[in-house]
Write a protein that holds these residues in place. Structure first.
Motif, PDB file in Angstrom:
ATOM      1  N   ASN A 156       2.290  -7.610  -6.469  1.00 17.04           N
ATOM      2  CA  ASN A 156       2.585  -7.993  -4.997  1.00 17.04           C
ATOM      3  C   ASN A 156       2.576  -6.988  -4.150  1.00 17.04           C
ATOM      4  OD1 ASN A 156       3.920  -9.746  -3.234  1.00 17.04           O
ATOM      5  ND2 ASN A 156       5.569  -8.487  -3.248  1.00 17.04           N
ATOM      6  N   GLU A 157       2.675  -5.673  -4.483  1.00 14.90           N
ATOM      7  CA  GLU A 157       2.470  -4.421  -3.376  1.00 14.90           C
ATOM      8  C   GLU A 157       1.041  -4.390  -3.133  1.00 14.90           C
ATOM      9  OE1 GLU A 157       3.678  -0.738  -5.055  1.00 14.90           O
ATOM     10  OE2 GLU A 157       5.761  -1.390  -5.338  1.00 14.90           O
ATOM     11  N   LEU A 158       0.183  -4.557  -4.169  1.00 13.54           N
ATOM     12  CA  LEU A 158      -1.206  -4.471  -3.835  1.00 13.54           C
ATOM     13  C   LEU A 158      -1.675  -5.695  -3.054  1.00 13.54           C
ATOM     14  CD1 LEU A 158      -2.770  -2.811  -6.977  1.00 13.54           C
ATOM     15  CD2 LEU A 158      -1.496  -1.847  -4.966  1.00 13.54           C
ATOM     16  N   ILE A 159      -1.184  -6.868  -3.334  1.00 17.84           N
ATOM     17  CA  ILE A 159      -1.662  -8.189  -2.607  1.00 17.84           C
ATOM     18  C   ILE A 159      -1.206  -8.163  -1.355  1.00 17.84           C
ATOM     19  CG2 ILE A 159      -1.044 -10.796  -2.659  1.00 17.84           C
ATOM     20  CD1 ILE A 159      -0.959 -10.442  -5.427  1.00 17.84           C
ATOM     21  N   GLU A 160      -0.148  -7.587  -0.729  1.00 15.18           N
ATOM     22  CA  GLU A 160       0.249  -7.450   0.643  1.00 15.18           C
ATOM     23  C   GLU A 160      -0.604  -6.614   1.140  1.00 15.18           C
ATOM     24  OE1 GLU A 160       2.691  -8.949   1.996  1.00 15.18           O
ATOM     25  OE2 GLU A 160       3.487 -10.095   0.418  1.00 15.18           O
ATOM     26  N   GLU A 161      -0.765  -5.173   0.712  1.00 20.71           N
ATOM     27  CA  GLU A 161      -1.631  -4.141   1.362  1.00 20.71           C
ATOM     28  C   GLU A 161      -3.058  -4.579   1.610  1.00 20.71           C
ATOM     29  OE1 GLU A 161      -1.349  -0.360  -0.334  1.00 20.71           O
ATOM     30  OE2 GLU A 161       0.851  -0.445  -0.855  1.00 20.71           O
ATOM     31  N   ALA A 162      -3.512  -5.612   0.692  1.00 18.58           N
ATOM     32  CA  ALA A 162      -4.862  -5.829   0.257  1.00 18.58           C
ATOM     33  C   ALA A 162      -5.261  -7.189   1.457  1.00 18.58           C
ATOM     34  CB  ALA A 162      -5.321  -6.156  -0.777  1.00 18.58           C
ATOM     35  N   GLY A 163      -4.058  -7.768   1.789  1.00 19.59           N
ATOM     36  CA  GLY A 163      -3.865  -8.848   2.578  1.00 19.59           C
ATOM     37  C   GLY A 163      -4.810 -10.268   1.988  1.00 19.59           C
ATOM     38  N   ALA A 164      -4.510 -10.360   0.756  1.00 16.31           N
ATOM     39  CA  ALA A 164      -4.761 -11.313  -0.419  1.00 16.31           C
ATOM     40  C   ALA A 164      -4.066 -12.307  -0.697  1.00 16.31           C
ATOM     41  CB  ALA A 164      -5.417 -10.537  -1.545  1.00 16.31           C
ATOM     42  N   GLN A 165      -3.191 -12.629   0.113  1.00 15.29           N
ATOM     43  CA  GLN A 165      -2.049 -13.816  -0.008  1.00 15.29           C
ATOM     44  C   GLN A 165      -2.494 -15.025  -0.193  1.00 15.29           C
ATOM     45  OE1 GLN A 165      -2.083 -11.416   2.284  1.00 15.29           O
ATOM     46  NE2 GLN A 165       0.021 -10.492   2.667  1.00 15.29           N
ATOM     47  N   ASP A 166      -3.642 -15.502   0.478  1.00 19.08           N
ATOM     48  CA  ASP A 166      -4.183 -16.694   0.315  1.00 19.08           C
ATOM     49  C   ASP A 166      -4.852 -16.823  -1.011  1.00 19.08           C
ATOM     50  OD1 ASP A 166      -6.394 -14.627   0.732  1.00 19.08           O
ATOM     51  OD2 ASP A 166      -7.774 -16.237   1.277  1.00 19.08           O
ATOM     52  N   LEU A 167      -4.962 -15.855  -1.782  1.00 16.04           N
ATOM     53  CA  LEU A 167      -5.460 -16.104  -3.270  1.00 16.04           C
ATOM     54  C   LEU A 167      -4.386 -16.618  -4.206  1.00 16.04           C
ATOM     55  CD1 LEU A 167      -8.058 -13.006  -3.305  1.00 16.04           C
ATOM     56  CD2 LEU A 167      -8.664 -15.704  -3.104  1.00 16.04           C
ATOM     57  N   TYR A 236     -11.916 -12.868  -9.506  1.00 18.98           N
ATOM     58  CA  TYR A 236     -13.005 -12.086  -9.029  1.00 18.98           C
ATOM     59  C   TYR A 236     -12.631 -11.437  -7.622  1.00 18.98           C
ATOM     60  CZ  TYR A 236     -17.511 -10.200  -7.144  1.00 18.98           C
ATOM     61  OH  TYR A 236     -18.692  -9.318  -6.738  1.00 18.98           O
ATOM     62  N   ALA A 237     -12.328 -12.603  -6.845  1.00 18.87           N
ATOM     63  CA  ALA A 237     -11.988 -12.304  -5.328  1.00 18.87           C
ATOM     64  C   ALA A 237     -10.762 -11.335  -5.215  1.00 18.87           C
ATOM     65  CB  ALA A 237     -11.866 -13.606  -4.639  1.00 18.87           C
ATOM     66  N   LEU A 238      -9.755 -11.379  -5.834  1.00 17.65           N
ATOM     67  CA  LEU A 238      -8.895 -10.777  -6.006  1.00 17.65           C
ATOM     68  C   LEU A 238      -9.093  -9.062  -6.463  1.00 17.65           C
ATOM     69  CD1 LEU A 238      -5.490 -10.383  -5.512  1.00 17.65           C
ATOM     70  CD2 LEU A 238      -5.402 -10.755  -7.838  1.00 17.65           C
ATOM     71  N   THR A 239      -9.935  -8.993  -7.356  1.00 15.82           N
ATOM     72  CA  THR A 239     -10.299  -7.727  -7.750  1.00 15.82           C
ATOM     73  C   THR A 239     -11.061  -7.150  -6.635  1.00 15.82           C
ATOM     74  OG1 THR A 239     -10.590  -8.409 -10.039  1.00 15.82           O
ATOM     75  CG2 THR A 239     -11.968  -6.458  -9.291  1.00 15.82           C
ATOM     76  N   MET A 240     -12.052  -7.979  -5.981  1.00 19.13           N
ATOM     77  CA  MET A 240     -12.821  -7.281  -4.698  1.00 19.13           C
ATOM     78  C   MET A 240     -11.891  -6.972  -3.617  1.00 19.13           C
ATOM     79  SD  MET A 240     -15.558  -6.923  -5.884  1.00 19.13           S
ATOM     80  CE  MET A 240     -16.235  -6.278  -4.449  1.00 19.13           C
ATOM     81  N   ALA A 241     -10.901  -7.689  -3.423  1.00 27.27           N
ATOM     82  CA  ALA A 241      -9.962  -7.390  -2.267  1.00 27.27           C
ATOM     83  C   ALA A 241      -9.260  -5.978  -2.606  1.00 27.27           C
ATOM     84  CB  ALA A 241      -8.869  -8.488  -2.058  1.00 27.27           C
ATOM     85  N   TYR A 242      -9.041  -5.819  -3.924  1.00 31.98           N
ATOM     86  CA  TYR A 242      -8.377  -4.344  -4.306  1.00 31.98           C
ATOM     87  C   TYR A 242      -9.479  -3.388  -4.178  1.00 31.98           C
ATOM     88  CZ  TYR A 242      -4.429  -6.525  -6.408  1.00 31.98           C
ATOM     89  OH  TYR A 242      -3.133  -7.633  -6.661  1.00 31.98           O
TER      90      TYR A 242
END
Length: 450
Positions: A156-167, A236-242
């Motif tokens: 969740n920390e990384l998702i928030e920082e990466a702006g990947a919530q839509d995934l 894959y998209a989440l990995t690329m967001a990171y």
């Protein structure tokens, strides 16, 4: 300002003056001709390596992430897309003799093996079976659970920082049962896990299944809805967001061959891009390919490979799959991904680099089409990935016992996506000399040398 000379919050990169900094940018990969110094090199750009590099960068380290391919293009590309907070009990080897005999027939969806591989994997399978004994398996689960416990929060920390919530979908996932015996056994086990580890679930009746998934049909007597896990619509998209967040913090992504790694008087050096990279610390996060580095350095980890397949499908007109769903007794998974309905298989025991044999996918598709109105195949060919598995079902996380500045982070089996950020965090904390989020001694590399 030259991007390579730019001082970032995560630290500075320096270059030997005899090599002018010539660079190009292509498909998110930096190609450099200058020699380069960093705090850390991370080998392997799957979800474990990307998360480790990112967690190091978040702690002010200058980091170079190296892979022979682009980030997320190997095993991390294809999976069911689950962050399995409920997965405190790792997948064990069957203990019932009758079930082992049924697997030996080699006609199932949830497991398949190559005859030619058996002589090469016998030692791994024997120790895997031994560790899967009920009492030993329960002890392993207790040691494994702290990693799983922090899987959602660290993602969740990384998702928030990466702006990947839509995934991300936060609606859990469902097991469907064809027999009352399977249902009752799984519900009993779920109740135990709730009591011991605090995971949550909900029992589903046949009527509940019809409400939640009106386009699923079949003789299902009930289901189990795990409520804690999150699902990823495109791993894959989440990995690329990171990766993008890592680069935003000043990290570098290079292509290179891990076999070029060598030890120096002050750390480690390897060829990457068009030049060389030196760093004090190096993290091996190469999944099933980690032995390309560990073996030449004298480490003998017993790591097996479970290969898996997936295919994306369209749906017939008007059909919709609402959530991530497993046909528990058949052993396949249906996931509503951005690319279509992803059908995944169980484990294939084979040599890592053997040719694809997607027979499990063919078997799974035939059954899945009787359960859900799948449409046409959307991928030109089945995707295959290789999961690195240890016989005690726990990953290898920690510092190498005989080499300063060498760290290991591999062997996550079915839970690579789940455990990427928490693994990266504890490795980054250890490298930085911080107190680790959890005690990682159970995952220490030395256990293979006992």
């Amino acid at each position: 300002m030259d991007a390579f000379r730019q001082s970032q919050a995560c630290g500075d990169f320096s270059f030997a003056p005899q090599h002018p900094p010539r660079h190009v940018r292509a498909i998110g990969i930096w190609i450099e001709s200058a020699d380069m110094a960093a705090d850390a090199i991370v080998l392997g750009a799957g979800i474990i390596g990307v998360s480790t590099a990112l967690q190091l960068a978040r702690r002010g380290k200058s980091v170079v992430l190296v892979d022979r391919r682009g980030p997320g293009e190997e095993t991390s590309y294809g999976n069911a897309g689950l962050i399995q907070r409920e997965g405190v009990v790792p997948y064990g080897f069957p203990q019932q003799f009758g079930l082992i005999l049924r697997y030996a027939l080699n006609n199932r969806i949830d497991a398949h093996y190559h005859w030619r591989a058996i002589p090469h994997v016998t030692s791994f399978l024997a120790k895997y079976w031994w560790h899967s004994n009920l009492s030993r398996h329960q002890l392993i689960a207790r040691a494994y659970a702290p990693l799983i416990e922090h899987s959602i929060s660290t993602h969740n920390e990384l998702i928030e920082e990466a702006g990947a919530q839509d995934l991300i979908a936060k609606s859990g996932w469902t097991e469907l049962f064809r027999t009352s015996a399977k249902r009752d056994g799984e519900l009993k086990e779920a109740a135990r896990l709730r009591q011991e580890y605090g995971v949550t679930f909900r029992e589903l009746t046949s009527a509940d299944i019809s409400v939640e998934e009106p386009d699923i049909s079949g003789d299902f007597v009930g289901g189990l809805k795990w409520e804690d896990p999150w699902s990823v619509r495109d791993p894959y998209a989440l990995t690329m967001a990171y990766v993008r967040l890592f680069e935003k913090l000043g990290g570098r992504v290079l292509k290179g061959d891990a076999r070029s790694l060598s030890q120096t008087a002050t750390g480690w050096r390897m060829v990457a891009g068009d030049g060389t990279v030196e760093a004090k610390d190096v993290v091996v996060a190469l999944g099933p390919w980690s032995d390309t580095v560990t073996k030449p350095l004298g480490y003998r980890f017993l790591v097996g490979v479970k290969r898996g397949y997936h295919m994306h499908y369209g749906t017939r007109v008007g059909a919709k799959l609402n959530g991530w769903t497993m046909d528990a007794e058949k052993g396949y998974f249906l996931a509503p991904m951005n690319q279509g309905i992803r059908l995944t298989t169980g484990a294939e025991f084979a040599l890592r680099d053997a040719r694809k044999t997607p027979v499990q996918l063919e078997r799974a598709e035939a059954v899945a089409r009787t359960v859900f109105p799948l449409g046409e195949r959307l991928d030109p060919e089945p995707w295959m990935g290789a999961r690195p598995c240890t016989p005690d079902m726990m990953p290898v996380i920690g510092q190498a016992p005989r080499h300063k500045g060498l760290w290991f982070a591999f062997g996550h089996a079915h839970h690579g996506l789940t455990l990427g950020p928490v693994t990266g965090q504890v490795i980054a904390e250890a490298i930085a000399g911080e107190q680790t989020l959890i005690d990682i001694s159970a995952y220490r590399p030395e256990r293979f040398e006992a």
